[in-house]
Design a protein around this motif. Sequence first.
Motif, PDB file in Angstrom:
ATOM      1  N   GLY A  96       6.920  -5.079   2.176  1.00 46.07           N
ATOM      2  CA  GLY A  96       5.724  -5.252   1.527  1.00 46.07           C
ATOM      3  C   GLY A  96       4.257  -5.146   2.463  1.00 46.07           C
ATOM      4  O   GLY A  96       3.170  -5.330   1.978  1.00 46.07           O
ATOM      5  N   LEU A  97       4.265  -4.210   3.392  1.00 46.69           N
ATOM      6  CA  LEU A  97       3.329  -3.551   3.952  1.00 46.69           C
ATOM      7  C   LEU A  97       2.880  -2.469   3.354  1.00 46.69           C
ATOM      8  O   LEU A  97       2.566  -1.325   3.589  1.00 46.69           O
ATOM      9  N   ALA A  98       2.052  -2.830   2.261  1.00 45.80           N
ATOM     10  CA  ALA A  98       1.731  -1.798   1.045  1.00 45.80           C
ATOM     11  C   ALA A  98       0.620  -2.804  -0.082  1.00 45.80           C
ATOM     12  O   ALA A  98       0.384  -3.892   0.437  1.00 45.80           O
ATOM     13  N   GLN A  99      -0.003  -1.972  -0.714  1.00 44.66           N
ATOM     14  CA  GLN A  99      -1.000  -2.358  -1.842  1.00 44.66           C
ATOM     15  C   GLN A  99      -0.251  -3.157  -2.817  1.00 44.66           C
ATOM     16  O   GLN A  99      -0.506  -4.372  -3.257  1.00 44.66           O
TER      17      GLN A  99
ATOM     18  N   GLU B  29      -6.665  -9.279  13.226  1.00 46.98           N
ATOM     19  CA  GLU B  29      -6.552  -8.978  11.793  1.00 46.98           C
ATOM     20  C   GLU B  29      -7.272  -7.591  11.636  1.00 46.98           C
ATOM     21  O   GLU B  29      -8.403  -7.175  12.078  1.00 46.98           O
ATOM     22  N   PHE B  30      -6.444  -6.617  10.911  1.00 47.77           N
ATOM     23  CA  PHE B  30      -6.571  -5.388  10.627  1.00 47.77           C
ATOM     24  C   PHE B  30      -6.475  -5.163   8.882  1.00 47.77           C
ATOM     25  O   PHE B  30      -5.989  -5.882   8.489  1.00 47.77           O
ATOM     26  N   LYS B  31      -7.306  -4.154   8.440  1.00 52.49           N
ATOM     27  CA  LYS B  31      -7.256  -3.689   7.280  1.00 52.49           C
ATOM     28  C   LYS B  31      -6.042  -2.879   7.066  1.00 52.49           C
ATOM     29  O   LYS B  31      -5.570  -2.414   8.054  1.00 52.49           O
ATOM     30  N   LEU B  32      -5.471  -2.762   5.824  1.00 56.25           N
ATOM     31  CA  LEU B  32      -4.227  -2.032   5.715  1.00 56.25           C
ATOM     32  C   LEU B  32      -4.651  -0.612   6.095  1.00 56.25           C
ATOM     33  O   LEU B  32      -3.574   0.071   6.667  1.00 56.25           O
ATOM     34  N   GLU B  33      -5.816  -0.058   6.109  1.00 55.74           N
ATOM     35  CA  GLU B  33      -6.084   1.449   6.356  1.00 55.74           C
ATOM     36  C   GLU B  33      -5.984   1.452   7.921  1.00 55.74           C
ATOM     37  O   GLU B  33      -5.737   2.559   8.427  1.00 55.74           O
ATOM     38  N   GLN B  34      -6.097   0.398   8.638  1.00 57.92           N
ATOM     39  CA  GLN B  34      -5.960   0.384   9.973  1.00 57.92           C
ATOM     40  C   GLN B  34      -4.743   0.050  10.650  1.00 57.92           C
ATOM     41  O   GLN B  34      -4.561  -0.344  11.858  1.00 57.92           O
TER      42      GLN B  34
END
Length: 347
Positions: free
Chosen positions: A124-127, A321-326
């Motif tokens: 689930g590491l996705a949008q 905590e990071f954003k998905l893009e990071q």
Amino acid sequence: MGESNLSVVLHKVNDIRLENTAIREPGKGEVQLRMARVGICGTDIHFWKHGFIGNLKVASPFTLGHETSGIVSKLGEDVTTLKVGDRVALEPVMTCGRCDKCKIGRYNLCPKMAIFGIPPCDGGLAQYHLHDANLCYKLPDSVSLEEGALMEPLSVTIHAARRAGITLGSRVLICGSGTIGLLSLLVAKSYGASQVCVMDLNESRLKLAKSMGADVTLVPTTKDARGLADEIEQCMNGKPTISLECSGAPLCVQSSIYATDSGGCVLCIGLGPDDVTIPFVDAVLREVDVKAINTYPNCYPIALALLQSGTVDVKQIITHEFKLEQSLEAFELVGRGEGIKVMINCE
């Protein structure tokens, strides 16, 4: 919604990529989820760095992420327990539901068990992600999306506490103060342990363990298993009745057997080498049970109850905590051994 579904995909050892995957429509009994929070687990790092754990191997690209929470975005046919907009935690263990193990409630031992985010199943590491509606646990308003994602490792420690038999008055040794060790501390205390000792080489993590309720902490000074058992006994003013081995280090497995009181239990959670030599005769003569766990059958409802009641505060272990893009930057940080629980914000 658009065509893209930014995902963190592991292709092979040391080859992790951010790329777009397909957004799929939910089938019967499924929900589509807009993913919210995903924790990076040591298991993810092991697959990235080594390509396998036991007989589970990275044979083809798959999306990582099994510590997850999300928001329902679409309902599949026959889904009546959820609605669009519900905030949920996702149990990643998928089984046949029909074999003998499933029928007696030990579905974590199902021969057809699969875990999303563990090869070969997409995680689930996705949008966006699809999941069985029956494996989605609706979060009450008092439980955050971060806490929902941490229900997976929390459930690991609940299963460990139950199999080890932690109860009122238990004296508990915890080897390792990473995510599982620290959550084990919280769960042991909630189950009534009268004394908990956390052992690790990392003094900053032990400082956090102390602030989270550890009665004593120990930095080992020897690599001799019997000598380390003596250090544990001296630190705790007696032998632990239960030892939770969360590091996977052979020395800790061996010393915890020597250290545990006769008639007690050593519960192995951490994964280390495939083969570990243990003091078998010592365990036999003193009736020290050596047990292990695999995932967490029937533990998500307990985890949710502990969070909703405020009995445990899992947010203490989130360090980054990071954003998905990071995400690639986040994986590099965890790969260097920094932080404790690193959380990816997919929103």
